[in-house]
Design an enzyme around this catalytic site. Structure first.
Site, PDB file in Angstrom:
ATOM      1  N   GLY A  23      -4.057   3.165   5.495  1.00  0.00           N
ATOM      2  CA  GLY A  23      -3.663   4.362   4.765  1.00  0.00           C
ATOM      3  C   GLY A  23      -2.195   4.721   4.841  1.00  0.00           C
ATOM      4  CG  ASN A  25       1.257   2.201   0.332  1.00  0.00           C
ATOM      5  OD1 ASN A  25       2.376   2.355  -0.135  1.00  0.00           O
ATOM      6  ND2 ASN A  25       0.840   1.033   0.833  1.00  0.00           N
ATOM      7  CG  HIS A 120      -0.423  -6.491  -5.955  1.00  0.00           C
ATOM      8  ND1 HIS A 120      -1.690  -6.827  -5.530  1.00  0.00           N
ATOM      9  CD2 HIS A 120       0.269  -7.654  -6.054  1.00  0.00           C
ATOM     10  CE1 HIS A 120      -1.756  -8.150  -5.389  1.00  0.00           C
ATOM     11  NE2 HIS A 120      -0.584  -8.668  -5.694  1.00  0.00           N
ATOM     12  CB  VAL A 155      -8.083  -7.750 -10.854  1.00  0.00           C
ATOM     13  CG1 VAL A 155      -7.535  -7.496  -9.460  1.00  0.00           C
ATOM     14  CG2 VAL A 155      -9.540  -7.342 -10.932  1.00  0.00           C
ATOM     15  CG  ASP A 156      -3.897  -7.182  -8.580  1.00  0.00           C
ATOM     16  OD1 ASP A 156      -4.010  -5.972  -8.300  1.00  0.00           O
ATOM     17  OD2 ASP A 156      -4.224  -8.087  -7.795  1.00  0.00           O
ATOM     18  CD  GLU A 185       3.040  -2.167  -0.064  1.00  0.00           C
ATOM     19  OE1 GLU A 185       2.069  -1.399  -0.095  1.00  0.00           O
ATOM     20  OE2 GLU A 185       2.957  -3.322   0.395  1.00  0.00           O
TER      21      GLU A 185
HETATM   22  C1  GAR Z   1      -0.629  -2.430   1.180  1.00  0.00           C
HETATM   23  O1  GAR Z   1       0.260  -3.449   1.507  1.00  0.00           O
HETATM   24  C2  GAR Z   1      -1.021  -2.516  -0.281  1.00  0.00           C
HETATM   25  O2  GAR Z   1       0.026  -2.933  -1.099  1.00  0.00           O
HETATM   26  C3  GAR Z   1      -2.111  -3.542  -0.229  1.00  0.00           C
HETATM   27  O3  GAR Z   1      -2.836  -3.237   0.922  1.00  0.00           O
HETATM   28  C4  GAR Z   1      -1.970  -2.632   1.879  1.00  0.00           C
HETATM   29  C5  GAR Z   1      -2.591  -1.332   2.285  1.00  0.00           C
HETATM   30  O4  GAR Z   1      -1.855  -0.758   3.314  1.00  0.00           O
HETATM   31  N1  GAR Z   1      -2.923  -3.494  -1.401  1.00  0.00           N
HETATM   32  C6  GAR Z   1      -3.479  -4.576  -1.948  1.00  0.00           C
HETATM   33  O5  GAR Z   1      -3.359  -5.693  -1.500  1.00  0.00           O
HETATM   34  C7  GAR Z   1      -4.278  -4.299  -3.185  1.00  0.00           C
HETATM   35  N2  GAR Z   1      -4.613  -5.503  -3.837  1.00  0.00           N
HETATM   36  P1  GAR Z   1      -2.034   0.771   3.670  1.00  0.00           P
HETATM   37  O6  GAR Z   1      -3.530   1.004   3.893  1.00  0.00           O
HETATM   38  O7  GAR Z   1      -1.282   0.951   4.940  1.00  0.00           O
HETATM   39  O8  GAR Z   1      -1.494   1.603   2.551  1.00  0.00           O
END
Ligand code: GAR
Length: 211
Positions: A23, A25, A120, A155-156, A185
């Site tokens: 979590g 982000n 992503h 997707v994506d 991010e």
């Molecule tokens: C992040 O790096 C996000 O970009 C990635 O998962 C991580 C989550 O981190 N998302 C994907 O790969 C989606 N396909 P977080 O839980 O610390 O935000």
């Protein structure tokens, strides 16, 4: 044929975050909301995993949380319908996928067209899918990064809002590259949400114009 144009609304928005893990982000967005940088409130933090650390972090911040297990639903469509009902009952304006590791159904994507963002950890359309930091290293690219995009059924592949670039170093591991990307991010995701509720995103086909 005339192209469909979407303008993000200029308003005080209601956000629902969907997450499956750490979590970070979500927290970057929540921090930007608390700091008054985003004109919105986080109305619900949702997870497919009751034990997701991001959900606990949301509770610690006094935010409303909800976990529903896909196992309690007969199929993906009814699971996503349950999430949509939660969003609708709270008048959610924008859904932010923040490390949400389930693919949304086509029905979900069309019900919330132009109202779902995802982050992503690669420069889309390169390296969609999973384990993308390792894929970038194995491919030998010199730069990778992250992408905030609208979510569409493919997707994506939805329209790109913001991207940030980081170098891929020769001694990088998937973890060291992921760490470098994550720093970016946490900058571009809150920025994209800010622009959204400032009414400054104009979507024309694949392209997003920042007004
Ligand atoms: C992040 O790096 C996000 O970009 C990635 O998962 C991580 C989550 O981190 N998302 C994907 O790969 C989606 N396909 P977080 O839980 O610390 O935000």
């Amino acid at each position: 044929m005339s192209e469909e144009v979407f303008h993000s609304p200029k308003k005080h928005g209601r956000i629902m975050v969907l997450l499956s893990g750490r979590g970070s982000n979500f927290m970057a967005i929540a921090d930007a909301v608390s700091a008054g940088k985003i004109d919105a409130e986080i109305a619900l933090v949702f997870s497919n995993k009751e034990a997701a650390p991001g959900l606990a972090a949301a509770r610690d911040r006094g935010l409303q949380t909800l976990a529903l297990s896909p196992k309690d639903y007969p199929d993906k469509v009814s699971y996503d319908q349950a999430i949509i009902r939660e969003a609708e009952s709270r008048n959610i304006d924008l859904i932010c996928l923040a490390g949400y590791m389930k693919v949304l159904t086509t029905e979900f994507c069309s019900a919330y067209q132009n109202r779902i963002l995802n982050i992503h950890p690669a420069l889309l359309p390169s390296f969609p899918g999973l384990h993308v930091q390792q894929q970038a290293i194995d491919w030998g690219v010199r730069f990778s990064g992250c992408t905030v995009h609208f979510v569409s059924a493919e997707v994506d592949m939805g329209a790109i809002v913001l991207q940030a670039v980081v170098p891929v170093l020769q001694d990088d591991t998937a973890d060291s590259l992921a760490e470098r990307i994550l720093v970016e991010e946490h900058k571009i995701y809150p920025e994209a949400v800010r622009l959204y509720f400032e009414g400054r995103l104009e979507v024309r086909g694949r392209r997003v114009f920042i007004l």
